[in-house]
Design an enzyme around this catalytic site. Structure first.
Site, short mmCIF file in Angstrom:
data_model
loop_
_atom_site.label_atom_id
_atom_site.label_comp_id
_atom_site.label_asym_id
_atom_site.label_seq_id
_atom_site.Cartn_x
_atom_site.Cartn_y
_atom_site.Cartn_z
N ASP A 181 55.53 45.71 -6.43
CA ASP A 181 55.96 45.47 -7.82
C ASP A 181 56.29 43.99 -7.96
O ASP A 181 56.61 43.32 -6.97
CB ASP A 181 57.20 46.32 -8.16
N HIS A 184 42.25 59.75 -23.25
CA HIS A 184 43.64 60.17 -23.14
C HIS A 184 44.38 59.62 -24.34
O HIS A 184 45.01 58.59 -24.30
CB HIS A 184 44.23 59.60 -21.83
N ARG A 198 49.27 70.24 -18.78
CA ARG A 198 50.13 70.56 -19.94
C ARG A 198 49.55 71.76 -20.69
O ARG A 198 50.27 72.71 -21.03
CB ARG A 198 50.22 69.34 -20.87
N ILE A 208 46.59 54.70 -13.65
CA ILE A 208 47.38 55.56 -14.55
C ILE A 208 47.85 54.77 -15.78
O ILE A 208 48.21 55.33 -16.80
CB ILE A 208 48.61 56.17 -13.81
P1 A3D Z 1 57.74 51.97 -15.53
O1 A3D Z 1 58.81 52.84 -14.98
O2 A3D Z 1 58.10 50.97 -16.56
O3 A3D Z 1 57.03 51.22 -14.29
C1 A3D Z 1 56.08 50.23 -14.44
C2 A3D Z 1 56.31 49.23 -13.32
O4 A3D Z 1 55.25 48.27 -13.38
C3 A3D Z 1 57.63 48.46 -13.45
O5 A3D Z 1 58.40 48.63 -12.27
C4 A3D Z 1 57.18 47.01 -13.63
O6 A3D Z 1 58.04 46.06 -12.99
C5 A3D Z 1 55.80 47.04 -12.97
N1 A3D Z 1 54.94 45.92 -13.36
C6 A3D Z 1 54.82 45.30 -14.55
N2 A3D Z 1 53.90 44.33 -14.49
C7 A3D Z 1 53.40 44.33 -13.23
C8 A3D Z 1 52.43 43.58 -12.55
N3 A3D Z 1 51.76 42.59 -13.17
N4 A3D Z 1 52.18 43.88 -11.25
C9 A3D Z 1 52.84 44.87 -10.62
N5 A3D Z 1 53.78 45.62 -11.22
C10 A3D Z 1 54.06 45.36 -12.50
O7 A3D Z 1 56.55 52.84 -16.16
P2 A3D Z 1 56.01 54.28 -15.65
O8 A3D Z 1 55.95 54.28 -14.17
O9 A3D Z 1 56.78 55.34 -16.36
O10 A3D Z 1 54.54 54.24 -16.31
C11 A3D Z 1 53.57 53.35 -15.84
C12 A3D Z 1 52.33 53.35 -16.72
O11 A3D Z 1 51.75 54.65 -16.70
C13 A3D Z 1 52.57 53.03 -18.20
O12 A3D Z 1 51.55 52.18 -18.68
C14 A3D Z 1 52.48 54.39 -18.88
O13 A3D Z 1 52.09 54.31 -20.23
C15 A3D Z 1 51.42 55.05 -18.03
N6 A3D Z 1 51.37 56.51 -18.10
C16 A3D Z 1 50.14 57.07 -18.13
C17 A3D Z 1 50.00 58.44 -18.18
C18 A3D Z 1 48.64 59.04 -18.22
O14 A3D Z 1 48.50 60.24 -18.24
C19 A3D Z 1 47.47 58.19 -18.21
C20 A3D Z 1 51.14 59.26 -18.22
C21 A3D Z 1 52.38 58.65 -18.17
C22 A3D Z 1 52.50 57.26 -18.11
#
Ligand code: A3D
Length: 320
Positions: free
Chosen positions: A34, A176, A152, A119
């Protein structure tokens, strides 16, 4: 034989859950990456300290240097920002486009032989940008969304029919987003198609239509409840089954965002389709026959992904 190496790029809500699941299942050694220094290291240490209690052998480490992902067999990408209430997945496109480019470059330099599961949202567009930036072949880069959307749908159907989730299979195609296509005809309870169950009086057309809509809005429902972010347990579980299918050469038939080269009338674009995932990555895209109404819904979904791709292309162009 050396253990597999699983690299998780993004150590947020999904990244941390992925690490826990990969550890519990002893899928291999885990590296969390990260840009937020301390987060991947802290989560890795916390998880390592759980390993004696849970009884799993998997090294857990965290880093903010891409060199840590060197030689990874599987990479799961969640880097970027997630939705907050009132936001659509598409609102994330600006920031996540540049994140995918930097992640792709990190993969290209350090793990060009990996199987990569994206994702980050908006999923279908982000996986395309990631694949291009990584330079990996399209069969080795795939997007996770269909397994989650189908899960889901399966859960809601199991609740409706009052049967075990284990016996419900379901299919969701397309991008999606709000235009995803849950396919009732291809959804079953122990092989009995949902339309037959309707004839048997197990539910009504209206109730199934409501379940289809709830599936489409499944992500927003969780965002509305959590208020601080989006779903992470089920998304992590969904990506893990895809990783397992690759690592164990299971050849599972799973809906995923795959690079289409003419299938379903889609050319040179990622979109959610049924595909077989095995030791060679996405080994086959399976084309099922669709009726006129299903084709129309799928086309609408493809069009939505296409127009979002154009927005991303403009962002990339303006960023130089
Ligand atoms: P979150 O808990 O915010 O984690 C994202 C992480 O990415 C954070 O720890 C950030 O510091 C890190 N980050 C930001 N920029 C960078 C970078 N340049 N390099 C490396 N790390 C970085 O989010 P999350 O874990 O809840 O979700 C992550 C992503 O998944 C988001 O874009 C959501 O929209 C997506 N998501 C997709 C689905 C699908 O079904 C496709 C479902 C749920 C979430």
């Amino acid at each position: 034989m050396a253990r597999n190496k699983i690299a998780l790029i993004g150590a947020g809500n999904i990244g941390g859950t992925l690490a826990l699941l990969a550890g519990l299942k002893e899928m291999g050694d885990v590296v969390l990456f990260d840009i937020m220094d301390g987060i991947p290291q802290g989560k890795a240490l916390d998880l390592a300290e759980a390993s004696p209690v849970e009884g799993f052998d998997a090294a857990m480490s965290g880093s903010k240097n891409y060199s840590a992902i060197k030689g990874a067999d599987v990479i799961i990408v969640t880097a970027g920002v997630a939705r907050k209430p009132g936001m659509s997945r598409d609102d994330l496109i600006g920031i996540n486009t540049s994140v995918m480019k930097s992640v792709g470059e990190g993969i290209k330099k350090n793990a060009p032989k990996a199987f990569v599961i994206c994702i980050t949202n908006p999923l279908d567009v982000m996986v395309g940008i990631l694949q291009k930036a990584s330079g990996l072949p399209a069969n080795k880069v795939v997007g996770m969304a269909g397994v989650l959307d189908s899960a889901r749908f399966r859960y809601f159907l199991a609740e409706e029919f009052k049967v075990s989730v284990e016996d419900v299979t379901a299919f969701v195609l397309g991008g999606h987003g709000d235009t995803m296509v849950p396919l009732i005809r291809y959804s079953t309870v122990a092989g009995i198609p949902v339309p037959d169950l309707l004839k048997m009086g197990w539910s009504t057309k209206k109730r199934i239509a409501d379940i289809v809509q709830r599936t489409r809005d499944g992500g927003a429902e969780i965002v509305g409840l959590l208020k601080t972010g989006s779903a992470f347990y089920a998304p992590a579980s969904s990506a893990i089954v895809m990783a397992e299918s690759y690592l164990k050469d299971k050849r599972r038939l799973l809906p995923a965002a795959a690079f289409c080269t003419g299938q379903y009338g889609v050319r040179n674009m990622y979109v959610g389709v049924p595909c077989i995932i095995g030791a060679n990555g996405v080994e086959k895209i399976v084309e099922i026959s669709l009726n006129a109404a299903e084709k129309k819904m799928l086309q609408k979904s493809i069009d939505a992904v296409q127009s979002l791709s154009k927005v991303a292309a403009d962002i990339e162009k303006n960023a130089g």
